[in-house]
Structure formats: structure tokens, C-alpha cells
Design a protein around this motif. Structure first.
Motif, mmCIF file in Angstrom:
data_model
loop_
_atom_site.group_PDB
_atom_site.id
_atom_site.type_symbol
_atom_site.label_atom_id
_atom_site.label_comp_id
_atom_site.label_asym_id
_atom_site.label_seq_id
_atom_site.Cartn_x
_atom_site.Cartn_y
_atom_site.Cartn_z
ATOM 1 N N GLY B 289 -5.816 61.299 52.228
ATOM 2 C CA GLY B 289 -5.283 61.961 53.417
ATOM 3 C C GLY B 289 -4.988 63.429 53.131
ATOM 4 N N TRP B 290 -4.401 63.674 51.957
ATOM 5 C CA TRP B 290 -4.059 65.041 51.596
ATOM 6 C C TRP B 290 -5.327 65.878 51.445
ATOM 7 C CZ3 TRP B 290 -5.051 68.380 47.586
ATOM 8 C CH2 TRP B 290 -4.231 69.522 47.521
ATOM 9 N N LEU B 291 -6.334 65.274 50.788
ATOM 10 C CA LEU B 291 -7.598 65.990 50.612
ATOM 11 C C LEU B 291 -8.197 66.350 51.965
ATOM 12 C CD1 LEU B 291 -9.398 64.150 47.680
ATOM 13 C CD2 LEU B 291 -8.501 66.477 47.715
ATOM 14 N N GLY B 292 -8.163 65.396 52.892
ATOM 15 C CA GLY B 292 -8.712 65.647 54.222
ATOM 16 C C GLY B 292 -8.015 66.817 54.883
ATOM 17 N N GLN B 293 -6.669 66.809 54.757
ATOM 18 C CA GLN B 293 -5.873 67.835 55.422
ATOM 19 C C GLN B 293 -6.079 69.212 54.799
ATOM 20 O OE1 GLN B 293 -3.216 66.470 57.754
ATOM 21 N NE2 GLN B 293 -3.698 68.461 58.590
ATOM 22 N N HIS B 294 -6.083 69.239 53.461
ATOM 23 C CA HIS B 294 -6.001 70.532 52.797
ATOM 24 C C HIS B 294 -7.316 70.999 52.198
ATOM 25 C CE1 HIS B 294 -1.660 70.900 53.212
ATOM 26 N NE2 HIS B 294 -1.665 69.582 53.096
ATOM 27 N N VAL B 295 -8.300 70.127 52.085
ATOM 28 C CA VAL B 295 -9.574 70.570 51.517
ATOM 29 C C VAL B 295 -10.693 70.454 52.545
ATOM 30 C CG1 VAL B 295 -11.276 70.223 49.708
ATOM 31 C CG2 VAL B 295 -8.848 69.908 49.210
ATOM 32 N N PHE B 296 -10.834 69.245 53.088
ATOM 33 C CA PHE B 296 -11.984 68.994 53.937
ATOM 34 C C PHE B 296 -11.926 69.810 55.225
ATOM 35 C CE2 PHE B 296 -14.344 66.337 57.009
ATOM 36 C CZ PHE B 296 -15.581 66.452 56.411
ATOM 37 N N SER B 297 -10.756 69.793 55.857
ATOM 38 C CA SER B 297 -10.683 70.429 57.160
ATOM 39 C C SER B 297 -10.784 71.959 57.077
ATOM 40 C CB SER B 297 -9.426 69.910 57.850
ATOM 41 O OG SER B 297 -8.779 70.861 58.535
ATOM 42 N N PRO B 298 -10.130 72.628 56.080
ATOM 43 C CA PRO B 298 -10.409 74.067 55.942
ATOM 44 C C PRO B 298 -11.874 74.343 55.614
ATOM 45 C CG PRO B 298 -8.475 73.463 54.686
ATOM 46 C CD PRO B 298 -9.069 72.189 55.168
ATOM 47 N N LEU B 299 -12.470 73.400 54.863
ATOM 48 C CA LEU B 299 -13.866 73.575 54.487
ATOM 49 C C LEU B 299 -14.770 73.565 55.721
ATOM 50 C CD1 LEU B 299 -14.897 73.896 51.591
ATOM 51 C CD2 LEU B 299 -15.776 71.566 51.757
ATOM 52 N N THR B 300 -14.512 72.657 56.656
ATOM 53 C CA THR B 300 -15.339 72.629 57.866
ATOM 54 C C THR B 300 -15.116 73.894 58.679
ATOM 55 O OG1 THR B 300 -13.644 71.284 58.879
ATOM 56 C CG2 THR B 300 -15.624 70.151 58.176
ATOM 57 N N GLU B 301 -13.850 74.353 58.745
ATOM 58 C CA GLU B 301 -13.584 75.598 59.467
ATOM 59 C C GLU B 301 -14.404 76.730 58.871
ATOM 60 O OE1 GLU B 301 -11.110 76.149 62.011
ATOM 61 O OE2 GLU B 301 -11.212 73.960 62.101
ATOM 62 N N TRP B 302 -14.345 76.778 57.535
ATOM 63 C CA TRP B 302 -15.040 77.844 56.852
ATOM 64 C C TRP B 302 -16.548 77.739 57.098
ATOM 65 C CZ3 TRP B 302 -18.716 77.452 52.997
ATOM 66 C CH2 TRP B 302 -19.111 78.671 52.432
ATOM 67 N N SER B 303 -17.064 76.488 57.028
ATOM 68 C CA SER B 303 -18.515 76.323 57.196
ATOM 69 C C SER B 303 -18.937 76.712 58.607
ATOM 70 C CB SER B 303 -18.927 74.890 56.891
ATOM 71 O OG SER B 303 -18.449 74.026 57.887
ATOM 72 N N ASP B 304 -18.114 76.352 59.609
ATOM 73 C CA ASP B 304 -18.421 76.766 60.987
ATOM 74 C C ASP B 304 -18.555 78.277 61.060
ATOM 75 O OD1 ASP B 304 -18.470 74.312 61.989
ATOM 76 O OD2 ASP B 304 -16.569 74.418 63.064
ATOM 77 N N HIS B 305 -17.567 78.939 60.426
ATOM 78 C CA HIS B 305 -17.523 80.380 60.470
ATOM 79 C C HIS B 305 -18.720 80.969 59.728
ATOM 80 C CE1 HIS B 305 -15.553 84.105 61.180
ATOM 81 N NE2 HIS B 305 -15.621 84.436 59.900
ATOM 82 N N PHE B 306 -18.957 80.398 58.539
ATOM 83 C CA PHE B 306 -20.014 80.918 57.683
ATOM 84 C C PHE B 306 -21.384 80.746 58.331
ATOM 85 C CE2 PHE B 306 -23.112 80.226 54.255
ATOM 86 C CZ PHE B 306 -23.008 81.446 53.615
ATOM 87 N N PHE B 307 -21.662 79.524 58.787
ATOM 88 C CA PHE B 307 -23.013 79.258 59.299
ATOM 89 C C PHE B 307 -23.252 79.869 60.668
ATOM 90 C CE2 PHE B 307 -22.840 75.679 56.221
ATOM 91 C CZ PHE B 307 -23.950 76.059 55.478
ATOM 92 N N SER B 308 -22.173 80.162 61.402
ATOM 93 C CA SER B 308 -22.399 80.763 62.714
ATOM 94 C C SER B 308 -23.017 82.140 62.524
ATOM 95 C CB SER B 308 -21.084 80.869 63.475
ATOM 96 O OG SER B 308 -20.268 81.834 62.866
ATOM 97 N N ARG B 309 -22.808 82.731 61.349
ATOM 98 C CA ARG B 309 -23.428 84.033 61.111
ATOM 99 C C ARG B 309 -24.806 83.895 60.480
ATOM 100 N NH1 ARG B 309 -20.276 86.769 57.365
ATOM 101 N NH2 ARG B 309 -18.946 84.955 57.149
ATOM 102 N N THR B 310 -24.947 82.904 59.567
ATOM 103 C CA THR B 310 -26.201 82.858 58.817
ATOM 104 C C THR B 310 -27.296 82.051 59.512
ATOM 105 O OG1 THR B 310 -25.222 81.082 57.570
ATOM 106 C CG2 THR B 310 -25.231 83.246 56.545
ATOM 107 N N VAL B 311 -26.918 80.927 60.153
ATOM 108 C CA VAL B 311 -27.949 80.099 60.784
ATOM 109 C C VAL B 311 -28.131 80.557 62.219
ATOM 110 C CG1 VAL B 311 -28.608 77.760 61.409
ATOM 111 C CG2 VAL B 311 -27.332 78.167 59.322
ATOM 112 N N PRO B 312 -29.329 80.939 62.585
ATOM 113 C CA PRO B 312 -29.533 81.371 63.967
ATOM 114 C C PRO B 312 -29.408 80.191 64.919
ATOM 115 C CG PRO B 312 -31.619 81.208 62.833
ATOM 116 C CD PRO B 312 -30.561 80.941 61.812
#
Lengths: 458, 569
Positions: B289-312
């Protein structure tokens, strides 16, 4: 008139100019489904797009939201051409289109995730909407745990979460049961009328006449094959509307007349102007047959015969719990067989119709067999089968012919209906294993069926 | 290895194009193999000590894992291209269809030689060859699974994703991957099962007097059988089964239970929801649960942000850049040139074909085909009554199901060395052993499908049969056989794929430093690649591929189409 005041552009949200949509079938003719639609939608309007199923109204909605592009014509949103999904428009789907692996809250948040909003802001906004739409407590549930009505609430919340200026709804209530739908309709109207949502205009696609009159302040009626605007009415009734009031009933009745009346007109004069433009001159147009089931026709005729050979269509529909959309194919079939006539929203049995209502099964089969001889599609099938030495033809053959006139799905439906009628009338047989349409020995000679009219027509 | 999701029958231009491409590729591999200079036999001694078993199991598992990871990446690339690029789809799907019908094991000698040529003097070549073989054995059904997932995503879900303006990456993580998840997990399970089958065969292989062996469970089993050490043989099998059962309990069951939430069903409360204690433990654990909260979910946020710029985004119309055009033209020219070269080379090889060779190859294919059919027949004879019995008696199904599942999880190739050791002394021993091996490899597919079919017979139809007094043969003819028919066909299609593969290993066996062969296309391929008769090798490989594809297309597929149309409820 010298200069256009800026507020006029802001007042007009959507402008459609000559929007036409055709589907190209490889190696076949183009099928036109939307024909030259020109239309403005203004801020503050609740517009209902009304038309029979398969009339292309959903396609029109998708073109307006930018999900689909017109083949010809232009869509302007606040004066700017729409080239992709319009971020100012949100869509509510008939099938809800929820993601089953996301919780209710995650589903509602979806549009905000796409916008890249921060997590805390997202959560705050979506919680507020979940509350507004009456789903508090269900935030962590999955869609499959909810009833249909609750699911559509999620659909509304998801669409409203992005604060759309234009809310588009594609038959949002048709998958719900009567009571749930009614409840959701009035709640949506409340939100809209009391301006609890920032939406500027609502566009509702429906085939329910009552629903359109109950909710919208403007009704646009579309015809079928291809869709054109046949009427654009405003609904002057004040909210909240009372379904039992005389004005309401009168308005529904007059819309009913427009919707059913259009079909008389179409049958009376074969379409020439619009179709000769896109069809080659030597191409004979195969008129579509309505897909009414013979047993439904029989039932309807018996009912109307009991009531003195004449009844009001709107009343019949509401008594039988049939939407006009389900009733029309049946009445059209009855008309095609010259068993009944529809005029001014009334269904009247012809002499043949009265005879049919009294007849037993074999007599009914004979009457239908007789009538089918005048239907071009059946002429074609019979001619082909008689001229073949083995009196059998694969189904694909007829399918290919039909696909030159209709879309693939429509061709399939046409042929399925034709096979059904042909089997009922014992005009030909169909073997689903070999997919052959064929004549049995007693069907091979037209005389044995005692059909003189067929000989005459030859 | 056939997958019943594709129902194409008949041949098209694309098939012919793809077929000639394949010949070109085979040619390249073969010429590569020709240039193999003195390959060094790899006789890294296999120790039969029990202490080595866990290590060997780990080595085998790592090979499987490597191949699976490669398959996973390949799967995503291939199915995305096939699902979203109309032009690529026209080539990729027939290619996939052909690739998955071809018995991969027949390429073992050729691939082995090619890789040894690539990495002479080292063990990497043999390792890569085995990984490549496992990869080719497990990848195709995964690709088909994902491709089918991608093209069957309901249009309203796709439209809602577009109207909400999800980016390409968000669509992948929120829609496409979840929607395909169930199929992907199931196909991964099947792929691992298929992978064990190939691994056991690929770890130890002899060409003439050269032995190629890798440290692993497969070569352990074979060495034990070679030395007639039955205790070690059984212990090897036990370890193998333990590894497979552990994978099932720790990985697949939790994954399946987890994937259940991705099913598109909208009805709650069906009884057959897969459950897993391991998954429950994970879900309730605070750490996860902790991993989901503090690792996985920021990671998805970051990936959304990252790929919105790189993947057309998909709906942006890409500008036709001149550079892209040049690169594409160059690539096209290069590949056309390569195909042309290969064709020329193959034509040269083909010119060496003579009537005798063609006759030999045809007879060899016929001999192997006979074995395949015989093994299918034997399997059907025992599995249909047994499967119907289990399917109609749920009480018996309860204790029998786990037993059959464990039995089925043992790859037939693992049992093969033992079988050969037992039967080789007899007259026609290898003949019997090879058919037995095929039965071992194929019967389970049929059995499980028949059980599924029999248990799916609607209760009301069974009651009607009882009411009308249908018994014995009449009940079988009118109710049971038609009801299980589509399932039986599905089972047979999968089984025949397995049988072809098994037949190849079964026809060419090395035992006690002596090579035994029986006449068939598999042994023909092994012999010709060993003796360097490359025109014969090309002929045998190509005819095997053609025959298998033709049988699949014209017999199995049309049987399946008819079955699913006519005999489905």
C-alpha cells in the motif's frame, strides 16, 4: 450590420456548414449518410436531435464533437474550425463507456488526468462532482458494482468534470429502465435550469419523441437515408413540463406527424434530386425494405382490426410500449404489402389488410407471397433463382448486389429480412449450412403457386 | 502453437508474399550456417549431483525468463504496429499466422549452427540459440493475444478516450493495456508452458558426434537417462515439477486473480472469480500500500507528464518530412535488395533439387504426418470418454482437476529421454517412442477442451435428453458429440501444433553416443543440416512449413469455422 459585434460570435457556439458524410466501400459505391446539414447552435440552448435509428444522428453528434470528420463541409466552434476532439465538448454515451478497471472516482477524474491537472486539485474537483451527481459513498466502488442508472450518473460526472461548454449526449437514457431514466432526466434538467453546471449548451441525440419534447427547447428532426434536416422546431412549453398537459400531448402528436409523415412523402415520389448527384445514371436504385417482422405486422393488424380498422399511431405506440423507432418498421412493412395506410399519424387498414387480419396462416402466406412479387428485391431474387439451372444461389451473391446499394451492415440486415419474409411466404428456401438460397421442386414453376400476377408482370 | 483466434481460411496474395519473404530469411540463416567454421563441441560436463539441481533449475528458469522478456517487448512492438498501421497489418498478420503454424523445433539444427557461427569459441552462441528457440516458441500466441485485444477494444471506450483527450501514453496505460490484460496473462501462461517444452529439447542437442549442451534441467534429465540413472531422472523431474507448480502458485494464480478486474463483464457475482491467497496477502500488506501511494502513483504522474511531451498524440496528422521519406525509401530499397539476393541464392539452391530429393522429402513429410495423425487419434480415443465423464460429473472433477493439471504441466520433452532409454532396445523402439511422445505432448489440450465442452452443456438440454429417454449411443450422437464438437476441434488444432513440434525432436535422437533416427521430415532436416546438404535442407524446411500451413488453413480452420457456427449454443 456594418461591423459584427464581438458578442455575437460568443453567443454562437457551433456552426455547421453543408456537413456531408459518406462512407466509401472499397470497390463499391459511396454510401451517403449525412446530406448537407447546415445548423447553428447558440449558447443557452438545449437542442434535441431526433430521428429514426440508423438516420446518422449519432454520426452528426460525433462530427460536432470532433470525434469524426465530415467528408464535405465545415464545423466551426466559436468561429474556429474543429479538426480534432473538441476539448470544450464532453460526451455522454448510451453504453456509459466507463472503464471497468477504474473506480468511480478514477473514472470521473479521467478527463482531468488528460488535462494534466495536479492530483490534489483533481481529487477536490471530482469529489465535488461525485457529490453533486449523487454518488457520494461510492467513490471506491467499481462500475460493475453499480446499477445502470448509477453508472450513467458516473458517465455524466465524468463528462461534467472537465467543465465543458457543450455537453453532448448520445441516447443517454435508452439503456436505462423507465423509472431510472425518468429520475435521471429530471435531475439533469434541474442541474441545467438552475445553472449548477457551467455548461453553455446541451445537445441530446434521441429517438424518443416524448423525451425530446420533455427536455429540449429546440428539436431538430432528421430524415433517414441519407439524413437531412426535415424540421427545426422550438418548444415553447415552460419548465417543469407536464406530460399529461394538453399542450404537451399536442406537441408530441405534431412531432409524431412530422416523423411519420415524412415517410409518406418519400414513398410517394422516389428521391431524385439528391441521389442523382452521387449515383451514376445507369444505376437502378434498389429501394430498401423495412425490417418489420411478419408476426409483428400480423399482431398489429389484428389489434387495429378489432378497433374498427383505424387507430392513432402515437396512441398505439404508447399502449404497446413501442418507441416510434420500433413501431415504424412494422407500419412501413404493412404499407409495403398494401395492408395499411399511414396518414396524419393514423393507421388505416386497407381492404386487403382487413382480409389479412381475418385470414388463417396459409391464406396470410398467400397474400404476402402475392405482395412480394411487386417488391424489386424479391423480383431480383426470384428471377435469379428461376434462371439458374439448379435453382440455387449462394447468399453472398445477393449480399454483393445489396452492398452496392447499402452499407455492409444494412445489406446484411436487408438480406436477413428478405430471407425471413421469403421463408414465411414460402417463396424460396434458405439453408444456413451451405448458405444457399434455393427453390424447392414445387416452387420452381410459378404457375403451381397460383400466381397469375407474376405472369402478368413478366 | 496454433491459436484459434484467427479464422482465416484460404490463401491470399499477402500469404504468397510473406511465404517468399520467409524463404529468403531461411536462406540467409542457412548461408550463415554454411560459413560456420569448425564448431567446437560444448561439453561443459553435466554433473548429476543432487546439489547441482537447484542451480540447474535456476539456469533453465533464467533462460526462460530472458526469452519471455524479449517476447514481451516484441509482442508490444509487433501488435501495436499491426493494430494501428493498416499497411503493416496486411503483411504482419499473415506472417504471424504462418510463423505460428510452423513447428519451431525443426529449425533447431539450423539455428544452432547459425549462432555457433556467430559466436565461435564461446558458450554465448548456444545459449542465445536456446533463448531464441524458446522465444520463437512462446511469442506468437502472445502477439495474437495482444493484437486481438487491441483491435477488439469497444468503440465507445475508444471514443470516450478521444473525447476526453487522453494522450497516447495515457490511452495505453488506462485503456489498451488494461483491456488486453486478461488475454496477455493467459497467453503468457501458455507461453511459459510452451517454453518449457522447447527448453528441455534445446538444452542438449547432438548433431552427429558433436554434443551441444547447456547446464540446465533439460540436459540433466537427458544425461541421467543416458546413464540409466533412474533415481536422478526422477529427482530431476520432481524438481522440474516443483519449479512449474511454484511458478503457478506464486506468479500465475495471483496474476490471474488480479487480472480479473480487467474483464469487461458488467455483472457482479459470478461464482468463478479466480482467487489467490498470495494476491490477497499482497493487497492487504501495508508495504505494498505504501509503495502504491509513494512510488507507483507519483511514477504514473511523472510518466503522464513525461510522455505527453515525448510521444506524439495519435490524432495529430504527422507532417511528411523529407528526411523520413528518404529513410523510408532507403529502407525499402535495402530490403528489396536483400530479398532479391536471397531469392537469387535460393533459386541457386533450388536448381540443385532433383526428382529423387523431392520424392524423399514428400515421403518424409508423409511419414511425419502419419505419426501426427496417429497420435491425435490415440489421444482422442482416450480423452473424449474421460473428458466427457469428468465434465458431466462435477464431483469427480474436483479431485481430478489439480491432478491432471500437474500431469499436463510436465513438458513432454522432459519425459522423452527416459522414454527413449526404456524403449530403444525394442524393435521399432524409436517409432513407438516418438508416437508416445506426441501423445504425451498433445493429449492434454484435447482432454481439457473436452472437459470444458462437456461441462458447458446446458442443464435443460440434458434434462430434455433424460425426459425423452435418450441413452447410450443416441445420447452421444444427438447431444454430447455435437455439444463438445467445437471444443474438440479447438483442442485438436492446438494438439496438432504440439504434435508436429514433438515429432521433430522425436525423429532424431542421440543415446549412449549413438544416433538413432526414423524416417521423417524432422530427421531429414537434422541430417541434411549436419551433412551440409543445404539445398535438401531448404527443400525440407520449406515443404514442412507449406504443408503445415496448408493443413491449418484448409482443414483445421474450416472445421473450426463450421463448428463455431453450427454447433454453438
Amino acid at each position: 450590420m456594418a461591423h459584427i459585434p464581438p458578442y455575437e460570435e460568443t453567443d454562437r457556439l457551433i456552426r455547421l456548414l453543408g456537413v456531408t458524410k459518406t462512407y466509401t466501400q472499397p470497390g463499391k459505391y459511396d454510401i451517403r449518410i449525412l446530406d448537407d446539414i447546415t445548423l447553428d447552435i447558440h449558447s443557452g440552448e438545449f437542442v434535441a436531435l431526433l430521428g429514426p435509428s440508423g438516420s446518422g444522428k449519432s454520426t452528426l453528434l460525433r462530427i460536432i464533437t470532433g470525434l469524426s470528420r465530415p467528408s464535405y463541409g465545415t464545423v466551426l466552434y466559436r468561429g474556429h474550425p474543429v479538426t480534432g476532439p473538441n476539448p470544450q465538448a464532453a460526451m455522454v454515451f448510451q453504453s456509459f463507456a466507463l472503464y471497468p478497471w477504474l473506480t468511480i472516482l478514477q473514472n470521473v477524474e479521467l478527463g482531468l488526468v488528460a488535462k494534466g491537472e495536479a492530483r490534489s486539485l483533481r481529487r477536490e474537483k471530482s469529489l465535488k462532482l461525485v457529490d453533486l451527481i449523487g454518488l457520494s459513498g461510492y467513490e471506491d466502488a467499481f462500475p460493475k458494482e453499480l446499477s445502470g442508472g448509477m453508472r450513467q450518473r458516473v458517465g455524466f460526472a465524468r463528462a461534467l468534470a472537465v467543465d465543458p461548454e457543450l455537453l453532448c449526449m448520445d441516447e443517454p437514457f435508452s439503456a436505462l429502465d423507465f423509472l431510472t431514466a425518468e429520475n435521471l432526466r429530471s435531475e439533469l434538467l434541474d442541474l441545467w435550469l438552475e445553472s449548477k453546471i457551467p455548461t453553455r449548451a446541451i445537445l441530446l441525440v434521441t429517438h424518443g419523441i416524448e423525451e425530446a419534447v420533455f427536455m429540449a427547447d429546440r428539436i431538430i428532426i432528421l430524415s433517414k437515408n441519407p439524413a437531412r434536416i426535415t424540421a427545426d422546431l422550438s418548444v415553447p412549453l415552460p419548465y417543469p413540463r407536464n406530460r399529461k398537459s394538453q399542450e404537451f400531448i399536442d406537441l408530441v402528436d405534431s412531432v409524431y406527424k412530422i416523423v411519420t409523415g415524412r415517410n409518406d412523402e418519400q414513398e410517394a415520389l422516389p428521391p431524385k434530386t439528391g441521389d442523382e448527384l452521387n449515383a451514376p445514371r445507369d444505376r437502378v436504385r434498389l429501394a430498401p425494405i423495412p425490417y418489420g417482422h411478419v408476426s409483428m405486422v400480423s399482431g398489429l393488424l389484428e389489434l387495429v382490426a378489432d378497433r374498427g380498422n383505424r387507430d392513432d399511431l402515437y396512441r398505439l405506440g404508447s399502449e404497446l410500449f413501442l418507441e416510434v423507432d420500433d413501431l415504424l418498421p412494422v407500419t412501413e412493412t404493412a404499407e409495403l404489402f398494401h395492408l395499411a395506410e399511414v396518414k396524419e399519424g393514423d393507421l388505416t387498414l386497407t381492404g386487403l389488410g382487413q382480409q389479412f387480419a381475418d385470414a388463417d396462416v396459409s391464406e396470410r402466406k398467400r397474400i404476402i407471397r402475392e405482395q412480394l412479387k411487386d417488391v424489386p428485391l424479391f423480383n431480383l431474387i426470384e428471377r435469379v433463382l428461376r434462371n439458374k439451372t439448379n435453382h440455387a444461389m449462394p447468399k453472398e451473391f445477393f449480399n454483393d448486389i445489396l452492398e452496392e446499394h447499402f452499407s455492409v451492415a444494412e445489406a446484411e440486415r436487408q438480406l436477413t429480412t428478405a430471407i425471413n419474409w421469403g421463408r414465411f411466404a414460402e417463396l424460396f428456401h434458405y439453408d444456413p449450412d451451405s448458405e444457399l438460397v434455393y427453390l424447392s421442386p414445387d416452387q420452381k414453376t410459378p404457375d403451381e403457386n397460383g400466381s397469375d400476377s407474376y405472369k402478368k408482370s413478366e | 502453437m496454433s491459436n484459434n483466434t484467427s479464422r482465416r481460411t484460404g490463401l491470399s496474395y499477402a500469404d504468397i508474399l510473406v511465404g517468399s519473404l520467409m524463404v529468403a530469411i531461411v536462406y540467409f540463416v542457412i548461408t550463415w550456417a554454411t560459413h560456420a567454421h569448425s564448431y567446437r563441441p560444448e561439453t561443459g560436463g553435466i554433473s548429476l549431483s543432487y546439489a547441482r539441481l537447484p542451480l540447474y533449475a535456476l539456469y533453465s528458469w533464467l533462460r526462460m525468463f530472458a526469452a519471455y522478456i524479449i517476447s514481451l517487448f516484441f509482442t508490444f512492438g509487433y501488435s501495436y504496429l499491426a493494430a494501428y498501421n493498416k499497411r503493416a497489418e496486411k503483411i504482419l498478420i499473415p506472417l504471424l499466422d504462418i510463423l505460428q503454424s510452423i513447428p519451431v523445433l525443426s529449425f533447431l539444427p539450423v539455428v544452432l549452427l547459425a549462432f555457433i557461427a556467430l559466436f565461435p569459441e564461446s558458450r554465448i552462441g548456444v545459449n542465445l540459440a536456446s533463448i531464441l528457440l524458446i522465444f520463437t516458441g512462446q511469442v506468437w500466441n502472445m502477439v495474437f493475444g495482444l493484437y486481438n485485444g487491441l483491435i477488439t477494444i469497444p468503440s465507445d471506450l475508444k471514443e470516450s478516450a478521444r473525447s476526453l483527450n487522453l494522450s497516447a501514453w495515457q490511452r495505453f496505460r488506462l485503456l489498451e493495456l488494461p483491456y488486453s490484460m486478461v488475454g496477455l496473462v493467459w497467453n503468457s501462461m501458455m507461453s511459459w508452458a510452451g517454453g518449457w517444452f522447447f527448453l528441455m529439447a534445446a538444452e542438449m542437442f547432438s548433431l552427429g558426434n558433436h554434443n551441444y549442451q547447456l547446464q540446465g534441467l533439460g540436459s540433466y534429465l537427458q544425461t541421467a537417462a543416458n546413464q540409466g540413472n533412474w533415481a536422478k531422472e526422477i529427482w530431476g523431474l520432481v524438481v522440474l515439477i516443483l519449479v512449474i507448480v511454484a511458478m503457478d502458485q506464486i506468479v500465475w494464480r495471483p496474476l490471474l486473480a488480479w487480472a480479473d478486474k480487467f474483464k469487461m463483464k458488467f455483472v457482479e457475482g459470478s461464482s468463478s472469480v479466480p482467487r489467490s491467497a498470495v494476491l490477497m496477502l499482497l493487497r492487504r500488506s501495508l508495504l505494498v500500500g505504501w509503495l502504491g501511494q509513494h512510488v507507483f502513483s507519483p511514477l504514473t504522474e511523472w510518466s503522464d507528464h513525461f510522455f505527453s511531451r515525448t510521444v506524439p498524440s495519435i490524432h495529430k496528422v504527422p507532417a511528411v518530412s523529407t528526411l523520413g521519406g528518404i529513410i523510408r525509401a532507403l529502407l525499402l530499397t535495402f530490403s528489396l535488395f536483400a530479398v532479391f539476393m536471397a531469392w537469387q541464392g535460393s533459386v541457386h539452391l533450388m536448381s540443385q533439387w532433383n526428382g529423387f530429393q523431392i520424392l524423399t522429402v514428400l515421403m518424409a513429410v508423409g511419414a511425419t504426418l502419419t505419426r501426427v495423425l496417429l497420435s491425435l487419434l490415440i489421444s482422442v480415443i482416450w480423452t473424449v470418454p474421460a473428458g466427457v465423464f469428468i465434465g458431466l460429473h462435477p464431483k469427480w472433477a474436483q479431485p481430478l482437476t489439480p491432478l491432471t493439471q500437474i500431469a499436463a504441466s510436465v513438458p513432454a520433452t522432459a519425459l522423452f529421454p527416459g522414454l527413449v532409454a526404456l524403449l530403444i532396445g525394442l524393435r521399432g523402439g524409436l517409432e513407438t517412442a516418438s508416437v508416445l511422445l506426441m501423445v504425451l505432448g498433445t493429449q492434454w489440450y484435447i482432454l481439457f477442451n473436452v472437459i470444458a465442452g462437456a461441462s458447458a452443456i446446458p442443464e435443460d438440454l440434458r434434462e430434455a435428453a433424460t425426459m425423452f429417454g435418450l441413452k447410450g449411443w443416441h445420447a452421444w450422437k444427438n447431444l454430447i458429440l455435437p455439444a463438445i464438437y467445437p471444443y474438440l476441434i479447438t483442442g485438436l488444432i492446438t494438439a496438432s501444433g504440439g504434435a508436429w513440434n514433438a515429432s521433430i525432436v522425436a525423429e532424431y535422437v542421440s543415446f549412449h553416443n549413438h544416433t538413432y533416427t526414423t524416417f521423417g521430415v524432422g530427421s531429414l532436416i537434422a541430417q541434411s543440416s549436419q551433412k551440409g546438404q543445404f539445398s535438401l535442407l531448404l527443400l525440407a524446411t520449406a515443404s514442412l512449413a507449406v504443408i503445415v500451413v496448408l493443413i491449418n488453413r484448409f482443414i483445421w480452420r474450416s472445421l473450426y469455422n463450421r463448428a463455431s457456427k453450427r454447433y454453438s449454443f
